[in-house]
Design an enzyme around this catalytic site. Structure first.
Site, PDB file in Angstrom:
ATOM      1  N   HIS A  64      -7.349  -8.651   1.656  1.00  0.00           N
ATOM      2  CA  HIS A  64      -6.431  -9.572   1.007  1.00  0.00           C
ATOM      3  C   HIS A  64      -5.918 -10.539   2.067  1.00  0.00           C
ATOM      4  CE1 HIS A  64      -5.462  -6.979  -2.777  1.00  0.00           C
ATOM      5  NE2 HIS A  64      -6.425  -7.858  -3.008  1.00  0.00           N
ATOM      6  N   ASP A  66      -3.107 -11.885   2.996  1.00  0.00           N
ATOM      7  CA  ASP A  66      -1.935 -11.662   3.839  1.00  0.00           C
ATOM      8  C   ASP A  66      -2.199 -10.634   4.934  1.00  0.00           C
ATOM      9  OD1 ASP A  66      -2.103  -9.981   1.536  1.00  0.00           O
ATOM     10  OD2 ASP A  66      -0.071  -9.246   1.869  1.00  0.00           O
ATOM     11  N   HIS A  67      -3.384 -10.010   4.914  1.00  0.00           N
ATOM     12  CA  HIS A  67      -3.742  -9.024   5.934  1.00  0.00           C
ATOM     13  C   HIS A  67      -4.928  -9.465   6.799  1.00  0.00           C
ATOM     14  CE1 HIS A  67      -1.196  -5.755   4.209  1.00  0.00           C
ATOM     15  NE2 HIS A  67      -1.360  -6.495   3.123  1.00  0.00           N
ATOM     16  N   HIS A 140      -5.954   1.286  -3.579  1.00  0.00           N
ATOM     17  CA  HIS A 140      -5.505  -0.084  -3.806  1.00  0.00           C
ATOM     18  C   HIS A 140      -6.512  -0.764  -4.725  1.00  0.00           C
ATOM     19  CE1 HIS A 140      -2.892  -3.386  -3.077  1.00  0.00           C
ATOM     20  NE2 HIS A 140      -3.734  -4.095  -2.339  1.00  0.00           N
ATOM     21  N   ASP A 203      -0.626  -1.317   1.822  1.00  0.00           N
ATOM     22  CA  ASP A 203      -1.161  -1.608   0.492  1.00  0.00           C
ATOM     23  C   ASP A 203      -1.866  -0.412  -0.147  1.00  0.00           C
ATOM     24  OD1 ASP A 203      -0.314  -4.052   1.489  1.00  0.00           O
ATOM     25  OD2 ASP A 203      -1.769  -5.145   0.277  1.00  0.00           O
ATOM     26  N   HIS A 261       6.315  -5.025   5.050  1.00  0.00           N
ATOM     27  CA  HIS A 261       5.565  -5.576   3.917  1.00  0.00           C
ATOM     28  C   HIS A 261       6.496  -5.747   2.708  1.00  0.00           C
ATOM     29  CE1 HIS A 261       2.263  -5.958   0.915  1.00  0.00           C
ATOM     30  NE2 HIS A 261       1.576  -6.422   1.959  1.00  0.00           N
TER      31      HIS A 261
END
Length: 302
Positions: A64, A66-67, A140, A203, A261
């Site tokens: 993802h 944001d990672h 996830h 996550d 997070h």
């Protein structure tokens, strides 16, 4: 030797004025690991006074944005600075297509030895300069792994016991190497020194591997995206609440808990602590961008 975590970003999907996308740099003696470089990681490292040169490996939990959107810039900077040692990059093997795109997102002179080291299966391990790195799958919306670093147990030499046996200078090193010097054994002049450990969980909904990664670690960095009022949503999208993260720390015997997070939907971050504290009586840190978090001292026996 230094053991600390530099927090580069603490937001979740949407960054805010005060929270960048994810990024966490662990310095564990000679091993320097960058976890989940989100967008803006280079800038955050600059603000934190950190260089890419010491980085020995990068661990991506999942693809993802944001990672992982900071991965291209970080790898290009490693190449620009001509980092002289190999840099391993761990990531879910199922996301190979995403890694390939990020690895060469733009044109640049590739002057570094970047070693792709994908993780797969029910368990993945790699040996580092300080101990074993383990990756376990999490729960996830796409393939996601958590990471754990374990230093092996050792022995701490006791000066008084060494002196009592007349051992000094180079003889100490020889005793450590061989385990015995004449009639004196290593156990007679030392005490057990438990290794330290670190876990990184992002996550995921609650699953067995969250607890397996966290079991007995000195420092647990764990996502706490939601508060209890949105627990149903958290479960639906594969995330944890602050109370769940703290409960994991309690059940697993964690020494220092780092919550991060955070969703942009909550304006008051202290609410995370309010919900975590009843679940975990140990040290809790609400991560902030550019924060430095030291490892706790070794247990009394070591």
């Amino acid at each position: 030797m230094t053991r600390e975590l530099a927090v580069l970003g603490t937001a979740s999907q949407v960054p805010t004025r005060h929270r960048n996308h994810n990024g966490y740099l662990l310095r564990f003696d000679d091993e320097v690991i960058l976890f989940d470089p989100g967008e803006g990681t280079q800038r955050q490292m600059l603000l934190a006074g950190l260089a890419v040169t010491p980085i020995t490996r990068i661990c991506v939990t999942h693809f993802h944005g944001d990672h992982s959107l900071g991965l291209p810039g970080t790898l290009q900077r490693i190449s620009l600075d001509k980092v002289p040692h190999p840099v391993a990059v761990h990531y879910p093997a199922a996301g190979q297509e995403f890694y390939d795109r990020l690895r060469h997102a733009t044109s640049y002179w590739d002057n570094a030895d970047i070693v792709a080291a994908p993780v797969s299966g029910a368990s993945f391990t790699a040996e580092t300069s300080v101990g074993r790195l383990t990756a376990l799958p999490l729960w996830h919306s796409l393939p996601t792994y958590g990471y754990r670093l374990d230093e092996p147990d050792g022995r701490r030499m006791v000066p008084e016991l060494l002196a009592a046996h007349g051992i000094a200078g180079p003889a100490v090193s020889e005793l450590q190497r061989a385990g015995r010097l004449g009639d004196v054994t290593l156990e007679q002049v030392s005490v057990a020194r438990p290794g330290q450990s670190f876990a990184f969980v992002m996550d995921t909904g609650l699953c067995d591997n969250v607890f397996a990664l966290a079991e007995g670690v000195d420092v647990l960095v764990i996502e706490s995206t939601f508060l209890d009022e949105d627990a149903t949503m958290a479960e639906m999208v594969g995330h944890l609440t602050a109370a769940q993260a703290a409960s994991v720390a309690r059940v697993s015997g964690v020494r220092k808990l780092v919550l991060t997070h955070f969703s942009q939907r909550y304006q008051d971050a202290s609410r995370y602590l309010d919900e975590a504290r009843p679940e975990f009586a140990g040290e809790i840190i609400l991560a902030e961008d550019l924060m430095r978090i030291p490892f706790p001292p070794r247990n009394a026996s070591g």
